[in-house]
Scaffold this active site. Structure first.
Site, PDB file in Angstrom:
ATOM      1  N   TYR A  56      33.561  36.930  42.561  1.00 48.34           N
ATOM      2  CA  TYR A  56      34.715  37.822  42.716  1.00 48.34           C
ATOM      3  C   TYR A  56      35.861  37.087  43.415  1.00 48.34           C
ATOM      4  CZ  TYR A  56      31.090  41.271  41.723  1.00 48.34           C
ATOM      5  OH  TYR A  56      30.046  41.971  41.153  1.00 48.34           O
ATOM      6  N   HIS A 119      23.056  36.808  39.665  1.00 49.30           N
ATOM      7  CA  HIS A 119      24.216  37.548  39.139  1.00 49.30           C
ATOM      8  C   HIS A 119      24.361  37.406  37.612  1.00 49.30           C
ATOM      9  CE1 HIS A 119      28.802  38.426  39.945  1.00 49.30           C
ATOM     10  NE2 HIS A 119      28.244  39.313  39.143  1.00 49.30           N
TER      11      HIS A 119
HETATM   12  P1  NAD Z   1      34.205  50.809  39.502  1.00 46.74           P
HETATM   13  O1  NAD Z   1      33.690  51.633  38.380  1.00 46.74           O
HETATM   14  O2  NAD Z   1      33.630  51.049  40.835  1.00 46.74           O
HETATM   15  O3  NAD Z   1      35.795  50.933  39.508  1.00 46.74           O
HETATM   16  C1  NAD Z   1      36.585  50.228  40.408  1.00 46.74           C
HETATM   17  C2  NAD Z   1      38.047  50.608  40.201  1.00 46.74           C
HETATM   18  O4  NAD Z   1      38.225  51.970  40.562  1.00 46.74           O
HETATM   19  C3  NAD Z   1      38.982  49.793  41.091  1.00 46.74           C
HETATM   20  O5  NAD Z   1      40.197  49.582  40.376  1.00 46.74           O
HETATM   21  C4  NAD Z   1      39.229  50.728  42.253  1.00 46.74           C
HETATM   22  O6  NAD Z   1      40.490  50.451  42.855  1.00 46.74           O
HETATM   23  C5  NAD Z   1      39.232  52.065  41.569  1.00 46.74           C
HETATM   24  N1  NAD Z   1      38.882  53.209  42.438  1.00 46.74           N
HETATM   25  C6  NAD Z   1      37.919  53.319  43.380  1.00 46.74           C
HETATM   26  N2  NAD Z   1      37.927  54.527  43.936  1.00 46.74           N
HETATM   27  C7  NAD Z   1      38.931  55.226  43.341  1.00 46.74           C
HETATM   28  C8  NAD Z   1      39.434  56.543  43.479  1.00 46.74           C
HETATM   29  N3  NAD Z   1      38.905  57.415  44.340  1.00 46.74           N
HETATM   30  N4  NAD Z   1      40.471  56.916  42.706  1.00 46.74           N
HETATM   31  C9  NAD Z   1      41.023  56.063  41.817  1.00 46.74           C
HETATM   32  N5  NAD Z   1      40.589  54.791  41.621  1.00 46.74           N
HETATM   33  C10 NAD Z   1      39.548  54.390  42.383  1.00 46.74           C
HETATM   34  O7  NAD Z   1      34.002  49.270  39.071  1.00 46.74           O
HETATM   35  P2  NAD Z   1      33.588  47.962  39.872  1.00 46.74           P
HETATM   36  O8  NAD Z   1      34.416  47.752  41.075  1.00 46.74           O
HETATM   37  O9  NAD Z   1      33.522  46.874  38.862  1.00 46.74           O
HETATM   38  O10 NAD Z   1      32.095  48.259  40.321  1.00 46.74           O
HETATM   39  C11 NAD Z   1      31.766  48.575  41.662  1.00 46.74           C
HETATM   40  C12 NAD Z   1      31.113  47.402  42.361  1.00 46.74           C
HETATM   41  O11 NAD Z   1      29.809  47.187  41.813  1.00 46.74           O
HETATM   42  C13 NAD Z   1      31.835  46.049  42.225  1.00 46.74           C
HETATM   43  O12 NAD Z   1      32.889  45.950  43.147  1.00 46.74           O
HETATM   44  C14 NAD Z   1      30.678  45.118  42.495  1.00 46.74           C
HETATM   45  O13 NAD Z   1      30.429  45.058  43.881  1.00 46.74           O
HETATM   46  C15 NAD Z   1      29.508  45.825  41.800  1.00 46.74           C
HETATM   47  N6  NAD Z   1      29.317  45.357  40.398  1.00 46.74           N
HETATM   48  C16 NAD Z   1      28.395  44.398  40.164  1.00 46.74           C
HETATM   49  C17 NAD Z   1      28.219  43.907  38.874  1.00 46.74           C
HETATM   50  C18 NAD Z   1      27.219  42.808  38.638  1.00 46.74           C
HETATM   51  O14 NAD Z   1      26.514  42.427  39.557  1.00 46.74           O
HETATM   52  N7  NAD Z   1      27.113  42.280  37.451  1.00 46.74           N
HETATM   53  C19 NAD Z   1      28.975  44.405  37.818  1.00 46.74           C
HETATM   54  C20 NAD Z   1      29.889  45.416  38.084  1.00 46.74           C
HETATM   55  C21 NAD Z   1      30.039  45.903  39.380  1.00 46.74           C
END
Ligand code: NAD
Length: 298
Positions: A56, A119
């Protein structure tokens, strides 16, 4: 805040988890000072599970999270990852992983992480993950640099296959349990429950599709999924409801997942999401939105 035990690891984690990929500017440029305040606000509101990765922002998210956690490390359950270093750069060799944990610990300003995850394991061969990466990660665990070891990825069958071949403490799945899709429950949830594997559900907003601002340019979902998401956003807007709150509430209601990890980088997002955590579910609205889901997602 509600706290759950992450499978047989015994780790206690907040039901709502903090995804730190936005700290690496993965969803547009994040304000570093505001991101620090968001981390502190999350801790004040009882969030204890933080998930990050070297990938990230190519180290930036770990740097920023590590700086924000100075003086707070003991209050959180810290998860990071290894093996993915750029969009198309994967290296799960034992040598790279041993270097990777030291790099992560330096950026995170700590001497151990609670959870260390391979990952996006679908991008390399299964034998390399099972025979090289996970044994190397267990060696690192014996050295005390991580407490538990897990895997992450998109295709459920790959996560299932690897966790069947070798024991893992946790599985992080993303974009498989939210308003658009629930196939996490077909095989992986019962499997994880039977084996007492900690299950983490990430991206409850389908990586931005289920938000007013919409997905980032790099979002890989097909047009049908993005369109279904848009219809859900509009349906909520017509009713005066906030799509992100409704979508997060739906994911939080999963009966086995220990922590639902949502990406955040501002206090406003933290406050809204904690408020959602404390609010009730509108079953009729959920039913209406679920009727708009696509035939298949991501
Ligand atoms: P997500 O579905 O959590 O969406 C994140 C987006 O939503 C960001 O733009 C954020 O600013 C926005 N957001 C958050 N709260 C909000 C709200 N209340 N209103 C409006 N917008 C809002 O997607 P993500 O961040 O990709 O997934 C969450 C976390 O999971 C990642 O940060 C990561 O830590 C993990 N993740 C891991 C993998 C992997 O290991 N392969 C893949 C995806 C996500």
């Amino acid at each position: 805040m509600i706290y759950n035990t992450l499978g047989a690891s015994g780790l206690r984690v907040s039901h709502l988890g903090f995804g730190a990929s936005p700290l690496g500017n993965e969803f547009g440029s994040a304000d570093p000072d505001e991101a620090t305040r968001a981390v502190h606000c999350a801790i004040d509101r009882g969030i204890t599970f933080f998930d990050v990765a070297p990938y990230y922002g190519r180290g930036l998210a770990e740097e920023r999270l590590g700086a924000a956690l100075l003086g707070h490390r003991h209050q959180v359950v810290l998860a990071t990852k290894c093996g993915r270093y750029d969009t198309a750069h994967f290296d799960f060799s034992a040598k790279r992983l041993h270097a990777s944990i030291d790099e992560s610990l330096r950026r995170l300003r700590t001497d151990y992480v609670d959870l260390w995850q391979a990952h996006d394991i679908e991008f390399v061969s299964r034998p390399q993950i099972v025979e090289e990466a996970l044994p190397a990660m267990r060696d690192v665990q014996k050295q005390g640099k991580c407490r538990f070891v897990g895997i992450t990825g998109l295709p459920l069958e790959v996560l299932h296959e690897v966790a069947t071949a070798t024991p893992v403490d946790t599985i992080l799945s993303y974009c498989h349990y939210n308003l658009l899709v629930t196939d996490l429950d077909d095989i992986l949830t019962p499997f994880a429950r039977d084996r007492k594997i900690g299950l983490i559900n990430a991206a409850p907003l389908h990586m931005g599709i289920l938000t007013e601002q919409g997905p980032p340019d790099w979002h890989p979902a097909p047009a049908a999924v993005k369109n279904a998401g848009k219809c859900m956003v509009e349906a909520c807007r017509r009713r005066g409801d906030d799509i992100s709150s409704v979508a997060l509430r739906f994911a939080l209601d999963h009966p086995y997942v220990s922590t639902t990890v949502v990406g955040m980088s501002t206090r406003a997002e933290v406050e809204r999401n904690v408020h959602t955590m404390e609010s009730g579910t509108d079953a009729a609205l959920i039913g209406e939105l679920r009727a708009l889901k696509p035939a298949a997602a991501l």
